[in-house]
Enzyme design. Sequence first.
Site, mmCIF file in Angstrom:
data_model
loop_
_atom_site.group_PDB
_atom_site.id
_atom_site.type_symbol
_atom_site.label_atom_id
_atom_site.label_comp_id
_atom_site.label_asym_id
_atom_site.label_seq_id
_atom_site.Cartn_x
_atom_site.Cartn_y
_atom_site.Cartn_z
ATOM 1 N N GLY A 39 0.828 -1.207 0.000
ATOM 2 C CA GLY A 39 0.000 0.000 0.000
ATOM 3 C C GLY A 39 0.859 1.253 0.000
ATOM 4 O O GLY A 39 2.009 1.230 0.422
ATOM 5 N N ARG A 47 -2.240 8.079 3.791
ATOM 6 C CA ARG A 47 -2.604 8.840 4.984
ATOM 7 C C ARG A 47 -1.398 9.140 5.888
ATOM 8 O O ARG A 47 -1.487 9.952 6.785
ATOM 9 C CB ARG A 47 -3.703 8.084 5.752
ATOM 10 C CG ARG A 47 -5.027 8.040 5.001
ATOM 11 C CD ARG A 47 -5.974 6.967 5.530
ATOM 12 N NE ARG A 47 -5.637 5.640 5.021
ATOM 13 C CZ ARG A 47 -6.358 4.531 5.264
ATOM 14 N NH1 ARG A 47 -7.430 4.599 6.019
ATOM 15 N NH2 ARG A 47 -5.976 3.371 4.758
ATOM 16 N N THR A 71 -6.482 -4.769 -1.547
ATOM 17 C CA THR A 71 -5.939 -5.875 -0.756
ATOM 18 C C THR A 71 -6.182 -7.245 -1.418
ATOM 19 O O THR A 71 -5.343 -8.141 -1.311
ATOM 20 C CB THR A 71 -6.540 -5.878 0.668
ATOM 21 O OG1 THR A 71 -7.964 -5.734 0.573
ATOM 22 C CG2 THR A 71 -6.002 -4.719 1.498
ATOM 23 N N ASN A 103 -2.687 3.780 10.179
ATOM 24 C CA ASN A 103 -2.903 4.392 8.869
ATOM 25 C C ASN A 103 -2.391 5.827 8.819
ATOM 26 O O ASN A 103 -2.183 6.369 7.738
ATOM 27 C CB ASN A 103 -4.386 4.378 8.502
ATOM 28 C CG ASN A 103 -4.877 2.959 8.262
ATOM 29 O OD1 ASN A 103 -4.164 2.124 7.714
ATOM 30 N ND2 ASN A 103 -6.097 2.677 8.687
ATOM 31 N N ASN A 120 47.142 9.550 31.354
ATOM 32 C CA ASN A 120 46.302 10.662 31.804
ATOM 33 C C ASN A 120 46.356 11.770 30.765
ATOM 34 O O ASN A 120 47.423 12.221 30.364
ATOM 35 C CB ASN A 120 46.781 11.189 33.153
ATOM 36 C CG ASN A 120 45.773 12.195 33.708
ATOM 37 O OD1 ASN A 120 44.697 11.815 34.165
ATOM 38 N ND2 ASN A 120 46.092 13.462 33.610
HETATM 39 C C1 UD1 Z 1 -8.163 -2.929 5.603
HETATM 40 C C2 UD1 Z 1 -9.452 -3.738 5.454
HETATM 41 C C3 UD1 Z 1 -10.413 -3.309 6.563
HETATM 42 C C4 UD1 Z 1 -9.774 -3.523 7.913
HETATM 43 C C5 UD1 Z 1 -8.403 -2.846 8.001
HETATM 44 C C6 UD1 Z 1 -7.700 -3.318 9.251
HETATM 45 C C7 UD1 Z 1 -9.784 -4.197 3.062
HETATM 46 C C8 UD1 Z 1 -10.521 -3.825 1.842
HETATM 47 N N1 UD1 Z 1 -10.043 -3.494 4.150
HETATM 48 O O1 UD1 Z 1 -8.488 -1.569 5.429
HETATM 49 O O2 UD1 Z 1 -11.615 -4.063 6.465
HETATM 50 O O3 UD1 Z 1 -10.614 -3.031 8.911
HETATM 51 O O4 UD1 Z 1 -7.585 -3.200 6.870
HETATM 52 O O5 UD1 Z 1 -6.490 -2.640 9.486
HETATM 53 O O6 UD1 Z 1 -9.000 -5.120 3.034
HETATM 54 N N2 UD1 Z 1 -2.124 -3.162 0.603
HETATM 55 C C9 UD1 Z 1 -1.432 -3.696 -0.444
HETATM 56 N N3 UD1 Z 1 -1.874 -3.468 -1.716
HETATM 57 C C10 UD1 Z 1 -2.974 -2.738 -1.983
HETATM 58 C C11 UD1 Z 1 -3.689 -2.194 -0.910
HETATM 59 C C12 UD1 Z 1 -3.249 -2.427 0.381
HETATM 60 O O7 UD1 Z 1 -0.421 -4.378 -0.247
HETATM 61 O O8 UD1 Z 1 -3.289 -2.577 -3.163
HETATM 62 C C13 UD1 Z 1 -1.658 -3.417 1.966
HETATM 63 C C14 UD1 Z 1 -1.289 -2.160 2.739
HETATM 64 O O9 UD1 Z 1 0.091 -1.885 2.596
HETATM 65 C C15 UD1 Z 1 -1.615 -2.532 4.175
HETATM 66 C C16 UD1 Z 1 -2.738 -3.549 4.038
HETATM 67 O O10 UD1 Z 1 -2.702 -4.011 2.700
HETATM 68 O O11 UD1 Z 1 -0.527 -3.151 4.817
HETATM 69 C C17 UD1 Z 1 -4.101 -2.927 4.331
HETATM 70 O O12 UD1 Z 1 -4.312 -1.847 3.436
HETATM 71 P P1 UD1 Z 1 -4.941 -0.480 3.906
HETATM 72 O O13 UD1 Z 1 -5.040 0.418 2.731
HETATM 73 O O14 UD1 Z 1 -4.258 0.008 5.110
HETATM 74 O O15 UD1 Z 1 -6.400 -0.999 4.266
HETATM 75 P P2 UD1 Z 1 -7.414 -0.371 5.292
HETATM 76 O O16 UD1 Z 1 -8.111 0.768 4.652
HETATM 77 O O17 UD1 Z 1 -6.756 -0.144 6.586
HETATM 78 CA CA CA Z 2 -4.653 -0.299 7.383
#
Ligand code: UD1
Ligand code: CA
Length: 463
Positions: free
Chosen positions: A13, A17, A80, A228, A377
């Site tokens: 990700g 944020r 994800t 986040n 010293n």
């Molecule tokens: C995600 C969950 C949410 C949960 C939360 C918990 C989904 C759709 N949502 O939301 O239900 O409550 O985590 O913390 O899964 N990442 C990738 N590739 C991507 C997108 C994200 O590797 O294309 C990774 C990010 O680096 C991160 C993790 O997946 O480590 C979660 O992504 P993030 O964007 O933080 O999801 P949340 O909005 O927190």
């Molecule tokens: Ca997250």
Amino acid sequence: MSKGVMAVVLAAGKGKRMKSRLPKVMHRVCGKPMLGYVLDAARGAGIDEIMVVISPEGELIRETFGHEVRYVYQRERLGTGHAVLQTVNDIPPEVDTILVLSGDTPLLTSQLLQELLATHRREGAAATLVTTELPDPTGYGRVVRDQGGRVLRIVEEVDASPEERAIKEINAGAYAFQRQPLFAALEELTPANAQGEYYLTDVLTSFQQQGLVVAALLTDRETVLGVNNRVQLAEVEQLVRRQILEEVMLAGVTIIDPASTFIEAGVEIGRDTVIYPFTIIGGNSKIGEGCSIGPASRLTSVWTGPGVKVEFSVLTDCRLEAGVVVGPYAYLRPGAHLGEGAKAGTFVEIKKSQIGKNSKVPHLSYVGDTFIAADVNIGAGTITCNYDGWEKHVTHIEEGAFIGSNTNLVAPVRIGKRAVTGAGSTITKDVPDYALALERSEQKNIPDWMKKKLRERGLGEED
Ligand code: UD1
Ligand code: CA
């Protein structure tokens, strides 16, 4: 070891944020990147096969964690679900259970992952997710259950109806999946949601429709907090900091004021050491037994033997043998190595130098690129002039030598065994063993000089 289990850790990700150039999972909590905590939790649960999904901008992750884990690239950040799908061709055939974890949940524990696997097996589930209840669930996916309490689906905050937003139970982002249905469902995902992303969480909806078991493990909030933004980063830092301090105290170290003491992950401290307030110990520091560290000191990657004392000082990448005394107000830079019983006192800076056993540098000195043998010293105000504007040069001071106050030692130079330099000398030539080196003009006393001055100004005679 957990046979047939593999962990996929999502770390591709952007971390929008966080407003950062650094990949989100590389932000540090108590000195250790967030991802490091997640990997440790997985390994602690006996999972040796770990795959981290990174983006092409995530090279730093690879450089940091090297061969500890395997990497899969997600070239476009499409969500994800898309991220997990990238691993499909790299998962070994013997793997039947996949834990999916996020690199941004550093409070995960090995115990929780073991419970997750146990629940998953016990329930014969196709998917088991970790959930928790939060008084303020803002930002998380909400867990929608039917009247019988079965998990129906996860709805992201941006896609949720007002009623769904009111749900306090959230998806922690840690799951166990059966391999086969997981990838089958991932292939079918569509990005029909507010963010236009392929949501991993939509797999659960598909499982429900297929009549597969979706189980949930409700846990306490502290282990699953996600990071986040930097406000959450600071909250997590507080929690981990407290955990580390408690571990250290329970292992026999006195911390006078935990509220003003910072000890990074991985630091080791021996028993009966006392840490005084306003002290930060980090890097790969390893502090011996019975030491006294602080107040107001910062130690980064410092190794010490037992009985060392450090007060009001800054030390980086150095080594202090038993009984060394540092400070108040010393600055020990990389490569300072103080032998047993040696001292670096007030307003002393030492860099890339060896200070021999029982040798003292008590006041107002700069010592760089220097080898000092035992029992030397160094007088107040001594400076090793190690830099000529182009290159650094070395100073050798042999056993038992006595450097007079305010000596300049212009390197390269060698002060022999038991040799002495006169106070105020600028030493540019080697001094033989047992010699006295004096480099200053002889003192001249002019008798009654002041009387003459007074007379000239008509201020009268004095006897
Ligand atoms: C995600 C969950 C949410 C949960 C939360 C918990 C989904 C759709 N949502 O939301 O239900 O409550 O985590 O913390 O899964 N990442 C990738 N590739 C991507 C997108 C994200 O590797 O294309 C990774 C990010 O680096 C991160 C993790 O997946 O480590 C979660 O992504 P993030 O964007 O933080 O999801 P949340 O909005 O927190
Ligand atoms: Ca997250």
